[in-house]
Design a protein around this motif. Structure first.
Motif, PDB file in Angstrom:
ATOM      1  N   VAL A   1       0.844  -1.204   0.000  1.00 25.93           N
ATOM      2  CA  VAL A   1       0.000   0.000   0.000  1.00 25.93           C
ATOM      3  C   VAL A   1       0.875   1.247   0.000  1.00 25.93           C
ATOM      4  O   VAL A   1       0.640   2.191  -0.764  1.00 25.93           O
ATOM      5  CB  VAL A   1      -0.959  -0.011   1.202  1.00 25.93           C
ATOM      6  CG1 VAL A   1      -1.642   1.350   1.345  1.00 25.93           C
ATOM      7  CG2 VAL A   1      -1.987  -1.111   1.035  1.00 25.93           C
ATOM      8  N   ASN A   2       1.890   1.263   0.858  1.00 28.44           N
ATOM      9  CA  ASN A   2       2.774   2.434   0.932  1.00 28.44           C
ATOM     10  C   ASN A   2       3.493   2.669  -0.393  1.00 28.44           C
ATOM     11  O   ASN A   2       3.644   3.809  -0.848  1.00 28.44           O
ATOM     12  CB  ASN A   2       3.799   2.242   2.045  1.00 28.44           C
ATOM     13  CG  ASN A   2       3.167   2.281   3.420  1.00 28.44           C
ATOM     14  OD1 ASN A   2       2.107   2.909   3.607  1.00 28.44           O
ATOM     15  ND2 ASN A   2       3.792   1.625   4.390  1.00 28.44           N
ATOM     16  N   ALA A   3       3.924   1.578  -1.023  1.00 24.69           N
ATOM     17  CA  ALA A   3       4.621   1.721  -2.306  1.00 24.69           C
ATOM     18  C   ALA A   3       3.687   2.226  -3.387  1.00 24.69           C
ATOM     19  O   ALA A   3       4.060   3.078  -4.198  1.00 24.69           O
ATOM     20  CB  ALA A   3       5.225   0.376  -2.711  1.00 24.69           C
ATOM     21  N   LEU A   4       2.450   1.701  -3.398  1.00 26.47           N
ATOM     22  CA  LEU A   4       1.490   2.147  -4.404  1.00 26.47           C
ATOM     23  C   LEU A   4       1.097   3.598  -4.201  1.00 26.47           C
ATOM     24  O   LEU A   4       0.900   4.338  -5.167  1.00 26.47           O
ATOM     25  CB  LEU A   4       0.258   1.244  -4.381  1.00 26.47           C
ATOM     26  CG  LEU A   4       0.472  -0.190  -4.898  1.00 26.47           C
ATOM     27  CD1 LEU A   4      -0.771  -1.034  -4.667  1.00 26.47           C
ATOM     28  CD2 LEU A   4       0.842  -0.177  -6.375  1.00 26.47           C
ATOM     29  N   VAL A   5       0.962   4.010  -2.949  1.00 24.82           N
ATOM     30  CA  VAL A   5       0.663   5.418  -2.668  1.00 24.82           C
ATOM     31  C   VAL A   5       1.794   6.300  -3.185  1.00 24.82           C
ATOM     32  O   VAL A   5       1.567   7.359  -3.777  1.00 24.82           O
ATOM     33  CB  VAL A   5       0.440   5.637  -1.151  1.00 24.82           C
ATOM     34  CG1 VAL A   5       0.385   7.133  -0.823  1.00 24.82           C
ATOM     35  CG2 VAL A   5      -0.850   4.959  -0.709  1.00 24.82           C
TER      36      VAL A   5
END
Length: 602
Positions: A505-509
C-alpha cells in the motif's frame, strides 16, 4: 587443425587463442589444393626439426644434429624436384639440341639423365664434368678459371650458348655467361642470362643455386642468399612471382618494393634463411609478406594468410629476423572473420576473433557477432531439456565465451522481435540484473498484472533469486512491488501477509504521487498496472478482515482487536485509483465507518 593445436585462456578477462607448440606435419599432410599443399610441405621441411623419414633414417641418431642441415637440404631437394617435374612435364619434348636438353634436365636436378643425353651426343668430356657438378668447390674454381682463359683467347666465339651454359653451371655460375664485345667480329661472344636464354622460371632458377652454386655441405640459406643477391643486382630476371602471376614477364628493378609481391614459397625460404642467422637476408615482415594478394590474388580469401601467419609466428617464436605488424595482423583477423560471417560460419568466425591482440577488441568483436547471430544461438540443452547442446558447450567450454555474452545476445534478439518476457529471462540468466529489472518493471510486470498472468510473474521473479535488493538498484520501488502483489494475489483469502500488504500500500501510494506529479512513470502500461494493483488491493482491504484505522480530531475507532493488521484510511484513499474505483472505494469505506459508529453507540 589449427583449432585442435590451439589453447584458449582468459587474458584480461576475455578468451585469447595461443599456439604453444605447433605440429606442422598435420598441415603438410592435410587434404588441400596443390599450391596450399606445397606451402605447408615447405614450411614443414624448413621449420620442423622433428621429422622422421627415410632421409633421416639413413643417418645414425648420434650424428643427426651434426648433419641436420644436410638432411633438411635433401628434403628440400626432393620437394623442389617434384614441383619442377609437375610444372614442366612436357617441356623436354620441345628441345632439339642435346645441350639444351641437358640444361633443362639439370634445372630439374636430373643429372644422370643429362649425362646420358651428352653421352649420346658424343660429348663424353662434358658428360664427365657434368657428373661431378655441385660437389667440389676446388673443381668449380678451376673450371671457372678455364672459362676465363677461353674468353681471353677468343674460344667462346667457337662455342654455342647452350654449351657455354653447361660449362658455367659446372663451374658453379648459375646467373649468366659473360661474352666478349671487343676485338674482331669473329671473336666476339654474346652475354646472356640463363633464365632468359633458356626460359627458366624462378623455381628452376633457385634450384640451380640450391644444387650447383653451393657445395653438398653448404646449407639452404647459402643458396637463398645467392639467389637474393642475384635478384637484387637486377641481372636475374626470374623474379619469384606468386603462382597466380606466373605468366607475368615483368622483372622488378633493383631497390623496388617487393613486399607482398613475392611467392609464398620464396617468403618461406627467406624467413628460414633469416632466422638461421644469414646476415645478408633482410628481416621478413609479417603478415605483409603473406597477405591474400600474394597467396591467391583474391583479397577476399583470407583463410590461408590467417593460418600461415599465426602458424609461422608460433613455429619460429620471437626473433629479430621477423618483424610482426600487430595492427596489420589484427586487420587480417578482422578480414577473415568478416569473410566467415558473410558465409554464416559462426563458430569459426568466433575462433578467429579470439586471435585479436587487444582484450577490448576481442570482447567487442565477439559480442557484436553474437548479437548478429542471436536468432540462431543454441540453448544450453536440446529440446528435451536434459541433454546438453554440443553447440552451446563448444561456445562456453572450448571457446570459453562467458555465458552472459550469449544471454545478452539472446536478450537483444528477443527485444528486436518484441518478446519482452524472453528478453527478461535471458537477461536474468546472463546476470544482467539491472537491465533485466528495468525491462521487467517497464514492460513485463505491468503486462502480467493487467492480464493477470501470475505464472509469468512467478517465473521471472523467482529468476531474480534470493536477496534481489542486493543485486540491483531500486528493487523496493520496482520489482519488489510486483513481488509483493504476486504473493498477496496468490495467497489464500483472509491469509494475506499484513506486513507485505502494508508495504505494498505504501509503495502504491508513493507511485500514485509520482503519477500525479508526472515524474518517473512514463509508460502507459505501468500507470495502468499500478491502478489495477491499487484497485485490487483496495478491494482486499475493504472486503476482507483487514483493520482500517480512522483518524479525526475527536476519536479513534478500532473495529478489530489485533492492531498489527491495521491500514491507515488515509493511505487507502491515497492509492492511484481510477475515478470509478475511487468512488466505489469511498462508498464502501464510508459504509463500514458509519457501521462501526452505529455499532459502538457514539
Amino acid at each position: 587443425m589449427q583449432k585442435q593445436q590451439s589453447t584458449i585462456d582468459r587474458v584480461d578477462g576475455t578468451p585469447f587463442v595461443r599456439l604453444p607448440k605447433i605440429d606442422l606435419r598435420q598441415f603438410a599432410f592435410a587434404p588441400s589444393q596443390d599450391e596450399e599443399r606445397l606451402i605447408w610441405q615447405l614450411a614443414n621441411i624448413l621449420f620442423n626439426d622433428d621429422i622422421e623419414d627415410d632421409i633421416s633414417a639413413g643417418v645414425p641418431p648420434a650424428l643427426r644434429s651434426q648433419f641436420a642441415h644436410r638432411i633438411k637440404k635433401d628434403r628440400l631437394t626432393r620437394l623442389w624436384e617434384s614441383i619442377i617435374r609437375e610444372k614442366h612435364a612436357q617441356a623436354l619434348d620441345s628441345m632439339s639440341s642435346a645441350e639444351e636438353r641437358a640444361i633443362f634436365l639439370l634445372s630439374c636436378h636430373r643429372v644422370e639423365e643429362a649425362c646420358k643425353v651428352l653421352v649420346e651426343s658424343q660429348n663424353l668430356h662434358l658428360s664427365t664434368l657434368v657428373a661431378q657438378i655441385g660437389r667440389d668447390a676446388t673443381s668449380q674454381a678451376e673450371l671457372a678459371n678455364q672459362i676465363e682463359v677461353w674468353r681471353q683467347n677468343n674460344v667462346l666465339s667457337e662455342m654455342t650458348e647452350p654449351l657455354r651454359a653447361l660449362y658455367e653451371l659446372v663451374a658453379g655460375n648459375c646467373l649468366r655467361s659473360e661474352g666478349k664485345t671487343g676485338g674482331a667480329l669473329e671473336d666476339r661472344a654474346s652475354t646472356f642470362v640463363f633464365t632468359e636464354r633458356f626460359e627458366l622460371d624462378w623455381i628452376q632458377a633457385f634450384g640451380l643455386r640450391l644444387w650447383y652454386a653451393t657445395t653438398e655441405d653448404e646449407p639452404i640459406e647459402t643458396a637463398v642468399s645467392k639467389f637474393l643477391d642475384d635478384l637484387a643486382s637486377g641481372v636475374e630476371s626470374a623474379f619469384p612471382h606468386p603462382s597466380h602471376e606466373a605468366s607475368s614477364q615483368a622483372s622488378l628493378q633493383p631497390g623496388s618494393d617487393t613486399l607482398g609481391r613475392e611467392s609464398p614459397l620464396w617468403v618461406l625460404l627467406k624467413t628460414y634463411a633469416a632466422i638461421s642467422g644469414d646476415k645478408k637476408v633482410p628481416r621478413v615482415f609479417f603478415p605483409s609478406a603473406i597477405l591474400p594478394e600474394s597467396l591467391s590474388g583474391d583479397r577476399l580469401s583470407n583463410r590461408l594468410s590467417f593460418q600461415l601467419h599465426h602458424v609461422l609466428a608460433a613455429a619460429v617464436g620471437k626473433t629479430d629476423a621477423i618483424q610482426i605488424d600487430q595492427h596489420q595482423a589484427d586487420r587480417l583477423v578482422w578480414d577473415y572473420a568478416s569473410e566467415l560471417i558473410a558465409n554464416e560460419q559462426l563458430q569459426l568466425a568466433l575462433f578467429a576473433m579470439l586471435h585479436l591482440s587487444k582484450a577490448e577488441d576481442r570482447k567487442r568483436a565477439v559480442q557484436d557477432t553474437l548479437a548478429r547471430f542471436g536468432a540462431s544461438l543454441p540453448d544450453p540443452t536440446i529440446a528435451n531439456g536434459n541433454t546438453p547442446d554440443p553447440a552451446w558447450q563448444y561456445l562456453v567450454t572450448e571457446l570459453q565465451l562467458p555465458e552472459s555474452w550469449l544471454w545478452v545476445s539472446k536478450a537483444l534478439q528477443a527485444r528486436a522481435s518484441g518478446d519482452a518476457i524472453r528478453e527478461v529471462d535471458a537477461l536474468i540468466r546472463g546476470k544482467h540484473w539491472n537491465d533485466a529489472h528495468g525491462t521487467f518493471c517497464r514492460v513485463v510486470g505491468p503486462t502480467a498484472v493487467i492480464s493477470r498472468d501470475y505464472a509469468t510473474l512467478e517465473q521471472l521473479i523467482t529468476g531474480f533469486g534470493e536477496g534481489p535488493e542486493r543485486k540491483m538498484r531500486g528493487w523496493s520501488s520496482g520489482g519488489g512491488i510486483y513481488e509483493d502483489f504476486l504473493r498477496l494475489a496468490t495467497a489464500t483469502r483472509g491469509r494475506r501477509d499484513p506486513t507485505r500488504l502494508t508495504r505494498l500500500v505504501n509503495a502504491l501510494v508513493s507511485m500514485g504521487d509520482r503519477i500525479r506529479n508526472g515524474s518517473g512513470i512514463d509508460g502507459l502500461e505501468e500507470r495502468v498496472a499500478f491502478k489495477e494493483m491499487s484497485r485490487t488491493v483496495a478491494g482486499w482491504i475493504t472486503q476482507e478482515d483487514v483493520k482500517v484505522r480512522h483518524f479525526s480530531r475527536e476519536f479513534y475507532l478500532d473495529s478489530f482487536t489485533n492492531s498489527s493488521q491495521s491500514v491507515e484510511a488515509s493511505k487507502i484513499l491515497g492509492l492511484p485509483l481510477t475515478g470509478d474505483s475511487r468512488v466505489l472505494q469511498t462508498v464502501e469505506m464510508s459504509r463500514r465507518y458509519y457501521g462501526i459508529v452505529m455499532a459502538s453507540g457514539f
